[in-house]
Scaffold this motif. Structure first.
Motif, short mmCIF file in Angstrom:
data_model
loop_
_atom_site.label_atom_id
_atom_site.label_comp_id
_atom_site.label_asym_id
_atom_site.label_seq_id
_atom_site.Cartn_x
_atom_site.Cartn_y
_atom_site.Cartn_z
N SER A 8 0.79 -1.17 0.13
CA SER A 8 0.01 -0.02 0.19
C SER A 8 0.83 1.17 -0.13
CB SER A 8 -0.89 -0.07 1.15
OG SER A 8 -1.67 1.16 1.19
N PRO A 9 0.58 2.34 -0.86
CA PRO A 9 1.09 3.74 -0.76
C PRO A 9 0.86 4.40 0.59
CG PRO A 9 -0.61 3.88 -2.42
CD PRO A 9 -0.64 2.31 -1.89
N PHE A 10 -0.26 3.87 1.21
CA PHE A 10 -0.53 4.80 2.42
C PHE A 10 0.10 4.00 3.78
CE2 PHE A 10 -3.98 5.10 -0.81
CZ PHE A 10 -3.95 6.45 -0.94
N LYS A 11 0.93 4.82 4.47
CA LYS A 11 1.55 4.26 5.51
C LYS A 11 0.63 4.06 6.80
CE LYS A 11 4.51 7.48 5.23
NZ LYS A 11 5.74 8.64 5.46
N MET A 12 -0.18 5.01 6.81
CA MET A 12 -1.16 5.15 7.57
C MET A 12 -2.41 4.77 7.21
SD MET A 12 0.46 5.56 10.71
CE MET A 12 -0.91 6.23 11.90
N ARG A 13 -3.23 3.84 7.77
CA ARG A 13 -4.67 3.33 7.26
C ARG A 13 -5.53 3.54 8.49
NH1 ARG A 13 -0.90 0.52 5.38
NH2 ARG A 13 -0.96 -1.19 6.94
N LEU A 14 -6.19 4.63 8.65
CA LEU A 14 -7.12 4.83 9.74
C LEU A 14 -8.65 4.64 9.68
CD1 LEU A 14 -4.47 6.50 10.25
CD2 LEU A 14 -5.83 8.26 11.63
N VAL A 15 -8.99 3.84 10.68
CA VAL A 15 -10.72 3.73 10.41
C VAL A 15 -11.17 4.96 11.41
CG1 VAL A 15 -12.63 2.25 11.20
CG2 VAL A 15 -10.39 1.30 10.41
N HIS A 16 -12.27 5.46 10.68
CA HIS A 16 -12.78 6.77 11.36
C HIS A 16 -14.22 6.17 12.18
CE1 HIS A 16 -16.19 10.11 10.59
NE2 HIS A 16 -15.10 10.26 11.73
N ILE A 19 -4.38 7.36 4.83
CA ILE A 19 -5.44 7.65 4.47
C ILE A 19 -6.65 7.33 5.47
CG2 ILE A 19 -5.83 5.31 3.71
CD1 ILE A 19 -7.38 6.26 1.30
N ILE A 20 -7.78 8.10 5.75
CA ILE A 20 -8.54 8.01 6.50
C ILE A 20 -9.84 7.31 5.94
CG2 ILE A 20 -10.17 9.23 8.24
CD1 ILE A 20 -8.09 11.35 8.40
N ALA A 61 -13.75 -4.16 5.27
CA ALA A 61 -12.98 -5.10 5.11
C ALA A 61 -12.46 -5.36 3.89
CB ALA A 61 -13.71 -6.44 5.61
N ILE A 62 -13.42 -4.86 3.04
CA ILE A 62 -13.17 -5.17 1.40
C ILE A 62 -11.98 -3.99 1.16
CG2 ILE A 62 -13.79 -4.71 -0.90
CD1 ILE A 62 -14.15 -7.24 -0.39
N CYS A 63 -12.51 -2.64 1.67
CA CYS A 63 -11.70 -1.57 1.28
C CYS A 63 -10.23 -1.50 1.87
CB CYS A 63 -12.24 -0.22 1.69
SG CYS A 63 -13.99 -0.28 0.81
N LEU A 64 -10.07 -1.84 3.22
CA LEU A 64 -8.81 -2.09 3.90
C LEU A 64 -8.00 -3.02 3.29
CD1 LEU A 64 -9.65 -1.89 7.75
CD2 LEU A 64 -7.99 -0.44 6.55
N GLN A 65 -8.45 -4.42 3.04
CA GLN A 65 -7.54 -5.33 2.29
C GLN A 65 -7.14 -4.81 0.96
OE1 GLN A 65 -6.62 -8.93 3.35
NE2 GLN A 65 -6.35 -7.36 5.02
N SER A 66 -8.02 -4.21 0.20
CA SER A 66 -7.71 -3.47 -1.28
C SER A 66 -6.57 -2.52 -0.97
CB SER A 66 -8.83 -3.22 -1.78
OG SER A 66 -9.91 -4.27 -2.12
N LEU A 67 -6.68 -1.72 -0.06
CA LEU A 67 -5.64 -0.85 0.04
C LEU A 67 -4.35 -1.23 0.51
CD1 LEU A 67 -7.31 2.08 2.22
CD2 LEU A 67 -6.69 2.27 -0.33
N GLY A 126 -5.96 -4.79 8.26
CA GLY A 126 -5.08 -3.60 7.49
C GLY A 126 -4.93 -2.34 8.25
N ALA A 127 -5.76 -1.92 9.19
CA ALA A 127 -5.76 -0.74 10.00
C ALA A 127 -4.67 -0.72 10.88
CB ALA A 127 -7.34 -0.56 10.44
#
Length: 456
Positions: free
Chosen positions: A5-13, A293-294, A319-325, A37-38
């Motif tokens: 992933s190009p996003f080092k941080m993956r935050l769930v809002h 990405i948030i 789940a789909i979005c996090l795993q795809s990222l 993946g968060a």
């Protein structure tokens, strides 16, 4: 875990201004967030924060206690999720300015959404809110100060007078307040970087934005929840922000809560497309600028709006979005991994979820809400049955209420049922009552019907 992933941080809002989950439910889902993946959370407390002193009136009925906030942070730490608190400081101030004691701080007297940037008491209010939140979040590396959708800015009488002076304009008015708030954060918490939503900054000319000093104080969060966002336009916007002096940027997508103010079920395909396009933006923008990405999960469009998709309902989409990222794209192996994580044999991507059994925390809520959303209204409208139909839906209502009560506080449970279940059941009960009255009282000994010998 192989991460591309190009996003080092993956935050769930976590949007707590509607249907805030009980701490016990957060304990169940935080490990799942991490497994998917968060590595962080953006917690928008709004009225669920235990404000004290003269701000105690901001608390919701079931606001978390200080000990519950500490428990949430402990649970996040156990799941290796870094917490960024969010405090609204300009727009979306309805939960503050709706109170009579603070209504004089509105930009426009009729509307409680925007804080007046001219009152000294406005900045004092914001400083107090920030101070109380940061006291319970010591060491936070970032603090989100909101500043999105500052509606009616410049339309208050004080603003009108200010705008008539010299070279003043609305952009300058906006930037001055953002600068004041961000400067306070950095003065009191030098190791904490303020984040801001970027919508109020997008149209400001580069020279004005550069000269304001704001780029040295905050990191903008570029948000777009559409399934057809302008990838090239986003890359150009990132370049503009770089030229203005911002050193770091964030993206914001949506895994739920962005396709309709009263949406009950989450359209996974829409949100998956949104994330695929953000991956393209990340690949085409200035290198090394994106901090993360948030994944927003809005629970209300604003403080006074109805509830949209509940958190458990949005978890398959998340789940789909996090795993795809995490994997840098979506493919069948990603779908298979998600199905394994959620305990579901076949996850529907292109249509609303089926009622198939799953095992993730809150999956019973998803199954029951799906039945309500896809079948309740239509079955009542068609009146396929009479008393048995009422019994069926009354039973399901009780099951859903019990499931919701495990995760949410009573007022959120009641609001969701009032919005999505009770109207149809009341119509059904009323219709059955009308039919019963129309039939009239039955005699104790009825005469046999002609020819058939059957009771009428």
């Amino acid at each position: 875990m192989s991460v591309s992933s190009p996003f080092k941080m993956r935050l769930v809002h976590l949007d707590l201004k509607g249907a805030p989950p009980k701490v016990s439910y957060l304990a169940e889902v935080f490990p799942l967030f991490r497994a998917l993946g968060a590595n962080g959370l953006l917690i928008e407390y709004e009225d669920m924060f235990p404000y004290n002193g003269h701000l105690r009136l901001l608390r919701a009925k079931h606001a978390y206690s200080p000990s519950e906030i500490r428990e949430i942070l402990h649970l996040a730490t156990l799941s290796e999720l870094e917490v960024i608190p969010l405090v609204q400081t300009f727009g979306h101030m309805e939960f503050v300015l709706k109170h009579d004691a603070l209504a004089h701080l509105r930009e426009v007297a009729l509307f409680p959404n925007t804080l007046s940037p001219h009152e000294a008491e406005s900045l004092a209010l914001v400083r107090t809110m920030i101070g109380q939140v940061m006291e319970l979040h010591p060491g936070a590396r970032w603090l989100h100060i909101g500043c999105d959708e500052v509606y009616y800015l410049g339309e208050g009488e004080a603003s009108r007078q200010w705008l008539r002076q010299g070279q003043n304009n609305k952009a300058k008015l906006c930037l001055s307040h953002v600068k004041a708030v961000a400067s306070h954060v950095l003065a009191q918490h030098p190791t904490t970087t303020p984040l801001v939503w970027d919508d109020m900054l997008r149209a400001i000319p580069e020279d004005q934005l550069s000269a304001s000093g704001v780029p040295q104080l905050v990191e903008p969060v570029l948000w777009d929840y559409g399934a057809d966002l302008d990838i090239h336009g986003k890359a150009l916007l990132m370049e503009k922000y770089r030229e203005c002096g911002f050193s770091r940027l964030w993206a914001a997508s949506a895994f739920k809560g962005a396709t309709g103010a009263s949406q009950a079920l989450t359209p996974i395909e829409h949100h998956l497309r949104n994330h695929m396009q953000w991956l393209q933006v990340a690949g085409g923008g200035p290198a090394d600028m994106l901090q993360g990405i948030i994944l927003t999960g809005w629970q209300r469009y604003d403080h006074f709006s109805v509830l949209c998709e509940l958190l458990p309902v949005g978890i398959p989409s998340l789940a789909i979005c996090l795993q795809s990222l995490l994997r840098g794209g979506f493919a069948e192996d990603v779908k298979a991994r998600v199905e394994d994580f959620l305990g579901i044999s076949s996850l529907e991507i292109t249509d609303f979820a089926s009622e198939e059994a799953a095992s993730f925390p809150g999956s019973d809520i998803l199954a029951l809400v799906t039945q309500v959303s896809l079948q309740l209204r239509s079955s009542v409208d068609a009146l396929l049955e009479r008393d048995s139909l009422l019994a069926r839906w009354s039973t399901l209502e009780q099951e859903l209420q019990a499931a919701l009560q495990r995760v949410f506080y009573p007022d959120a449970v009641e609001e969701w049922l009032e919005e999505n279940v009770h109207p149809s059941l009341q119509r059904l009960r009323g219709l059955l009552q009308d039919l019963s009255e129309a039939a009239g009282p039955q005699p104790l000994l009825a005469s046999p019907c002609p020819d058939t010998g059957q009771e009428p």
